[in-house]
Design a protein around this motif. Structure first.
Motif, PDB file in Angstrom:
ATOM      1  N   HIS A  54     -59.941  -7.128  15.786  1.00  0.00           N
ATOM      2  CA  HIS A  54     -59.672  -8.317  16.602  1.00  0.00           C
ATOM      3  C   HIS A  54     -59.499  -7.938  18.066  1.00  0.00           C
ATOM      4  O   HIS A  54     -58.600  -8.436  18.755  1.00  0.00           O
ATOM      5  CB  HIS A  54     -58.443  -9.081  16.080  1.00  0.00           C
ATOM      6  CG  HIS A  54     -58.760  -9.988  14.934  1.00  0.00           C
ATOM      7  ND1 HIS A  54     -57.803 -10.652  14.214  1.00  0.00           N
ATOM      8  CD2 HIS A  54     -59.941 -10.346  14.386  1.00  0.00           C
ATOM      9  CE1 HIS A  54     -58.387 -11.379  13.262  1.00  0.00           C
ATOM     10  NE2 HIS A  54     -59.677 -11.203  13.347  1.00  0.00           N
ATOM     11  N   GLU A  63     -67.399 -10.839   5.353  1.00  0.00           N
ATOM     12  CA  GLU A  63     -67.431 -10.054   6.585  1.00  0.00           C
ATOM     13  C   GLU A  63     -66.786  -8.682   6.449  1.00  0.00           C
ATOM     14  O   GLU A  63     -65.785  -8.393   7.108  1.00  0.00           O
ATOM     15  CB  GLU A  63     -66.776 -10.831   7.731  1.00  0.00           C
ATOM     16  CG  GLU A  63     -65.388 -11.393   7.441  1.00  0.00           C
ATOM     17  CD  GLU A  63     -64.778 -12.068   8.680  1.00  0.00           C
ATOM     18  OE1 GLU A  63     -64.760 -11.450   9.752  1.00  0.00           O
ATOM     19  OE2 GLU A  63     -64.333 -13.225   8.549  1.00  0.00           O
ATOM     20  N   HIS A  76     -60.063 -20.437  10.014  1.00  0.00           N
ATOM     21  CA  HIS A  76     -59.528 -19.722   8.861  1.00  0.00           C
ATOM     22  C   HIS A  76     -58.728 -20.725   8.037  1.00  0.00           C
ATOM     23  O   HIS A  76     -57.798 -21.342   8.553  1.00  0.00           O
ATOM     24  CB  HIS A  76     -58.566 -18.599   9.291  1.00  0.00           C
ATOM     25  CG  HIS A  76     -59.236 -17.412   9.911  1.00  0.00           C
ATOM     26  ND1 HIS A  76     -58.619 -16.189  10.031  1.00  0.00           N
ATOM     27  CD2 HIS A  76     -60.466 -17.244  10.442  1.00  0.00           C
ATOM     28  CE1 HIS A  76     -59.442 -15.318  10.616  1.00  0.00           C
ATOM     29  NE2 HIS A  76     -60.566 -15.943  10.887  1.00  0.00           N
TER      30      HIS A  76
HETATM   31 ZN    ZN Z   1     -61.294 -11.990  12.208  1.00  0.00          ZN
END
Ligand code: ZN
Ligand code: ZN
Ligand code: ZN
Length: 369
Positions: free
Chosen positions: A209, A330, A308
């Motif tokens: 991130h 992912e 999310h």
């Molecule tokens: Zn992420």
């Protein structure tokens, strides 16, 4: 996405059905996606209380600040409006609307201050998360929602294609600049909002991130781009990596494992399996490839009105994958101090297998600008 009153009526009816099944007396929803999902109104994310109170009464009550009442599209068969003036106590209003209710589900994104104040006003309530009601309802998308997710995915694919074709210059540019361009392009392709645009170059790609900053992208580096936004109420989310120069053999090998892992995760994404099967499918290939210690996050997350949301593709989640579940696949491999790579598509579980919404090239592509 234009929704008819019938659609909201159906959703409210399904929520009430689940409430009855689970012995829930009321649901209360405030800021966030639950409220517009159920009744079409989006609360302003400010300090004044907005709350939908759904009990066994035939119509729900939407409690809103008087000054925001003009924003509400009335749907009389679904809810009646209860307004409060600046000197009223809105918690007292909600407490009294809950009447004889005991078991009350609270939407996940309700602000803590309202919950704390409600507990003080109604210590007799048993407050529960609304996971089993709202989250599970929202997790299963109908065809119109899948259509909106697909359109958002295709728009994001076009931005990914621009990146992969070298139309977005990288070498000598700051990550933050490239991030801003990815965002601009998402908007040009029809998104209403940019939710994030991670650009992580070289060793920064080892931070999943990473916050794009002033680092100038060099030649012969991996550039990991993970971006998404909201289009017509539904989110996109895609990750592609490019390399600014010829691919080193080590990276070719790493990426081959990653790509195979991602394909395996997608293949496990049809209805009938479980959420953790998707994670296991990807992870077992990365483990076998010798990169297990470098895959430091779950394989995916649900996606819909929020970037999310439930369900999560993670070890321990043995919830069944249902037709209509939309989620990311992912996997990533992150070698600290060195480099990292991730490959992400959005997938919808169907009865006959996974429906992959993203179509952008899955290869690690060399770019020269
Ligand atoms: Zn992420
Ligand atoms: Zn992403
Ligand atoms: Zn994602």
């Amino acid at each position: 996405m234009e929704l008819t009153d019938t659609k909201f009526g159906d959703r409210m009816a399904r929520a009430r059905l689940v409430m009855a099944e689970q012995d829930v007396d009321a649901i209360i929803l405030s800021v966030g996606a639950d409220l517009p999902y159920l009744c079409g109104y989006t609360a302003m994310a400010l300090e004044r209380l907005t709350m939908l109170v759904v009990t066994s009464d035939t119509v729900a009550r939407l409690v809103v600040p008087e000054l925001e009442a003009p924003r509400v599209t009335m749907r009389g068969e679904l809810f009646e409006l209860v307004t409060w003036a600046e000197t009223d106590d809105p918690i007292a209003i909600v407490a009294s609307l809950l009447g004889g209710c005991r078991r009350v589900c609270v939407g996940d994104t309700m602000w803590a201050r309202f919950v704390v104040e409600l507990i003080a006003a109604r210590p007799d309530l048993e407050l529960l998360r609304s996971t089993g009601v709202m989250n599970e309802l929202r997790a299963v998308k109908d065809e119109a929602e899948i259509g909106a997710l697909r359109a958002a995915a295709h728009a994001a694919d076009k931005v990914a294609a621009a990146l992969q074709s070298g139309k977005i210059p990288l070498i000598g540019r700051a990550e933050a600049d490239v991030s801003a361009e990815l965002g601009r392009r998402l908007i040009e392709e029809g998104h209403d909002v940019v939710n994030f645009a991670i650009v992580a170059s070289g060793p920064n790609a080892a931070s999943p991130h990473h916050e794009p900053g002033g680092r100038l992208i060099g030649s012969d580096e991996i550039v990991l781009c993970d971006f998404g936004g909201t289009m017509d109420g539904y989110c996109s989310d895609i990750t592609r990596c490019v390399h600014t120069g010829p691919l080193p053999a080590e990276l070719v090998e790493l990426y081959a494992v990653l790509r195979e892992a991602q394909e395996a995760g997608v293949a496990a994404g049809g209805a009938g399996g479980t959420c953790q099967d998707v994670d296991r499918a990807s992870r077992s290939i990365i483990d076998a490839g010798g990169y297990g210690e470098y895959f430091i996050h779950r394989t995916g997350h649900g996606i819909g009105m929020e970037a999310h949301e439930d369900p999560y593709m993670v070890e321990g989640n043995d919830e069944p994958l249902l037709a209509g579940h939309a989620f990311s696949v992912e996997p990533g491999i992150y070698v600290p101090g060195r480099w990292g790579a991730r490959l992400e598509d959005i997938v919808v579980a169907r009865a006959d297998g996974p429906d992959v919404l993203n179509q952008a090239d899955h290869a690690l592509i060399e770019v020269h600008s």
